[in-house]
Design a protein around this motif. Structure first.
Motif, PDB file in Angstrom:
ATOM      1  N   LEU A  59      63.009 147.186  77.925  1.00 26.53           N
ATOM      2  CA  LEU A  59      63.856 148.357  78.145  1.00 26.53           C
ATOM      3  C   LEU A  59      63.429 149.126  79.388  1.00 26.53           C
ATOM      4  O   LEU A  59      64.275 149.624  80.143  1.00 26.53           O
ATOM      5  CB  LEU A  59      63.806 149.265  76.916  1.00 26.53           C
ATOM      6  CG  LEU A  59      64.807 150.425  76.897  1.00 26.53           C
ATOM      7  CD1 LEU A  59      66.235 149.899  76.941  1.00 26.53           C
ATOM      8  CD2 LEU A  59      64.597 151.292  75.665  1.00 26.53           C
ATOM      9  N   HIS A  60      62.141 149.220  79.626  1.00 27.19           N
ATOM     10  CA  HIS A  60      61.664 149.922  80.816  1.00 27.19           C
ATOM     11  C   HIS A  60      62.089 149.216  82.100  1.00 27.19           C
ATOM     12  O   HIS A  60      62.252 149.866  83.143  1.00 27.19           O
ATOM     13  CB  HIS A  60      60.131 150.028  80.782  1.00 27.19           C
ATOM     14  CG  HIS A  60      59.634 151.122  79.901  1.00 27.19           C
ATOM     15  ND1 HIS A  60      58.562 150.968  79.047  1.00 27.19           N
ATOM     16  CD2 HIS A  60      60.055 152.399  79.720  1.00 27.19           C
ATOM     17  CE1 HIS A  60      58.344 152.092  78.395  1.00 27.19           C
ATOM     18  NE2 HIS A  60      59.240 152.975  78.784  1.00 27.19           N
ATOM     19  N   ALA A  66      70.132 146.079  85.739  1.00 28.02           N
ATOM     20  CA  ALA A  66      70.419 145.067  84.727  1.00 28.02           C
ATOM     21  C   ALA A  66      70.062 143.683  85.251  1.00 28.02           C
ATOM     22  O   ALA A  66      70.134 143.411  86.446  1.00 28.02           O
ATOM     23  CB  ALA A  66      71.888 145.120  84.330  1.00 28.02           C
ATOM     24  N   CYS A  67      69.677 142.820  84.340  1.00 24.10           N
ATOM     25  CA  CYS A  67      69.317 141.446  84.682  1.00 24.10           C
ATOM     26  C   CYS A  67      70.288 140.506  83.975  1.00 24.10           C
ATOM     27  O   CYS A  67      70.550 140.659  82.773  1.00 24.10           O
ATOM     28  CB  CYS A  67      67.876 141.158  84.269  1.00 24.10           C
ATOM     29  SG  CYS A  67      67.215 139.604  84.897  1.00 24.10           S
ATOM     30  N   LYS A  72      71.214 144.331  76.730  1.00 22.96           N
ATOM     31  CA  LYS A  72      70.590 145.621  76.454  1.00 22.96           C
ATOM     32  C   LYS A  72      70.761 146.016  74.996  1.00 22.96           C
ATOM     33  O   LYS A  72      69.872 146.633  74.398  1.00 22.96           O
ATOM     34  CB  LYS A  72      71.194 146.690  77.366  1.00 22.96           C
ATOM     35  CG  LYS A  72      70.471 148.022  77.319  1.00 22.96           C
ATOM     36  CD  LYS A  72      71.036 148.990  78.343  1.00 22.96           C
ATOM     37  CE  LYS A  72      70.270 150.305  78.323  1.00 22.96           C
ATOM     38  NZ  LYS A  72      70.800 151.261  79.339  1.00 22.96           N
ATOM     39  N   SER A  73      71.894 145.637  74.407  1.00 17.64           N
ATOM     40  CA  SER A  73      72.125 145.968  73.002  1.00 17.64           C
ATOM     41  C   SER A  73      71.157 145.212  72.094  1.00 17.64           C
ATOM     42  O   SER A  73      70.648 145.770  71.112  1.00 17.64           O
ATOM     43  CB  SER A  73      73.571 145.653  72.619  1.00 17.64           C
ATOM     44  OG  SER A  73      73.857 144.271  72.795  1.00 17.64           O
ATOM     45  N   ALA A  74      70.883 143.940  72.402  1.00 16.36           N
ATOM     46  CA  ALA A  74      69.919 143.182  71.597  1.00 16.36           C
ATOM     47  C   ALA A  74      68.520 143.767  71.730  1.00 16.36           C
ATOM     48  O   ALA A  74      67.763 143.837  70.755  1.00 16.36           O
ATOM     49  CB  ALA A  74      69.931 141.714  72.026  1.00 16.36           C
ATOM     50  N   LEU A 144      58.629 155.987  75.460  1.00 23.39           N
ATOM     51  CA  LEU A 144      59.732 155.751  76.388  1.00 23.39           C
ATOM     52  C   LEU A 144      59.485 156.590  77.628  1.00 23.39           C
ATOM     53  O   LEU A 144      59.505 157.817  77.575  1.00 23.39           O
ATOM     54  CB  LEU A 144      61.074 156.114  75.745  1.00 23.39           C
ATOM     55  CG  LEU A 144      62.324 155.564  76.436  1.00 23.39           C
ATOM     56  CD1 LEU A 144      62.280 154.044  76.474  1.00 23.39           C
ATOM     57  CD2 LEU A 144      63.589 156.027  75.729  1.00 23.39           C
ATOM     58  N   ASN A 145      59.246 155.903  78.732  1.00 26.00           N
ATOM     59  CA  ASN A 145      58.824 156.562  79.962  1.00 26.00           C
ATOM     60  C   ASN A 145      59.901 156.386  81.024  1.00 26.00           C
ATOM     61  O   ASN A 145      60.332 155.264  81.307  1.00 26.00           O
ATOM     62  CB  ASN A 145      57.497 155.955  80.437  1.00 26.00           C
ATOM     63  CG  ASN A 145      56.897 156.709  81.594  1.00 26.00           C
ATOM     64  OD1 ASN A 145      57.502 157.611  82.154  1.00 26.00           O
ATOM     65  ND2 ASN A 145      55.681 156.334  81.954  1.00 26.00           N
TER      66      ASN A 145
END
Length: 313
Positions: A59-60, A66-67, A72-74, A144-145
């Motif tokens: 997530l970071h 995006a890759c 992102k949802s998974a 979460l940073n």
């Protein structure tokens, strides 16, 4: 890419940029493979802490850019589930809120809706034992940073073990100008190993009598590397730890890990701040691991968990 960058100087900058980009994508796809299998398969052999750390790492890295192929949802679904199970309720609440803004597969919709409701009954804080600590400035970081996988205070990037993705007690340092990688390795190889200090007591024997004298422990001298760690950085930009030849001579070779990249890249130097924690790195892919995790994966698979190289290759 490195071969082209070494042989063709006019393309060096572009090739090095491509190498860094490919290296980052390889790391992300390696992590996402485990996270995706956890989402779509009913069982997994990965520990909950490992899935939790992997989801945070992903997530970071995909928040800003995006890759391709990484959902992102998974990632958020796995993070929300493991955060709730481990007691990181604040992070789980954030993950569920982000999930509600995304289009998710229909088979996960009921689970997300139920999780969004049940998480409201939990405390609005994360378990203290899950919060990562920076080994450079000893700052406790949030899960979460916004700045990514780095310390919020000193901006030092975290070094992860590429099995369970725990933060390793390593701090990367760079050499001062004029000191080559080969010279630094030679200085470290010639360094004298540190001897463990005896306790603050002395024992004497006289005939049939034994005496034990307790005294105050002399203050431990602070080495130059520790002093450089504590140097304040007033700017908002990351400033790496820079060491000179005298600092290298004071280090113990067993506490320094050297990743030897091919030319034209420079070597990477890491100093262990907890020498009792065993750390291993792969000579092929230059990934760092907890020794116990690496040995377990190597015995199960017969190769490095990241690059799949064997020790006899």
């Amino acid at each position: 890419c490195l071969d082209i960058a070494r042989d063709e100087p006019d393309k060096r900058q572009d090739m090095l940029q491509k190498f860094q980009d490919f290296q980052k994508k390889a790391d992300l796809y390696y992590v996402y493979h485990t996270v995706y299998r956890h989402v779509v398969e009913p069982f997994t052999s990965v520990l909950p802490e490992g899935l939790f750390n992997m989801s945070r790492y992903l997530l970071h890295n995909i928040e800003e850019e995006a890759c391709y192929g990484i959902s992102k949802s998974a990632t958020l679904f796995a993070l929300a589930k493991q955060s709730k199970n481990l007691g990181a309720f604040k992070l789980a609440r954030t993950a569920y809120e982000k999930l509600r803004l995304l289009r998710i597969p229909q088979q996960f919709q009921d689970t997300v809706d139920l999780g969004s409701l049940t998480i409201r009954s939990k405390p609005f804080h994360d378990a203290d034992e899950l919060l990562p600590m920076c080994y450079r400035c000893s700052t406790t970081n949030p899960l979460l940073n916004k700045t990514g996988n780095r310390c919020v205070n000193c901006k030092q990037p975290f070094v992860h073990s590429f099995v369970n993705f725990e933060v390793l007690p390593l701090v990367e340092f760079v050499l001062e100008d004029g000191l080559t990688d080969e010279e630094a390795v030679h200085v470290l190889d010639m360094s004298i190993p540190k001897q463990k200090k005896k306790g603050p007591w002395t024992e004497s024997k006289m005939g049939n009598f034994q005496t034990l004298r307790l005294g105050e422990e002399p203050p431990e001298e602070e080495d130059s590397f520790t002093a450089r760690l504590k140097s304040n950085n007033d700017s908002d930009e990351f400033a790496p730890v820079v060491v000179n030849k005298s600092t290298l001579q004071a280090m113990s070779r067993s506490e320094v890990y050297i990743l030897k990249w091919s030319k034209p890249l420079r070597y990477q130097f890491f100093k262990s701040l907890l020498p009792d924690v065993p750390i291993t790195y792969c000579f092929t892919c230059n990934k760092l691991f907890h020794t116990d995790d690496f040995e377990q994966q190597y015995l199960q698979r017969g190769h490095c968990p990241f690059c799949r190289s064997r020790s006899d290759d």
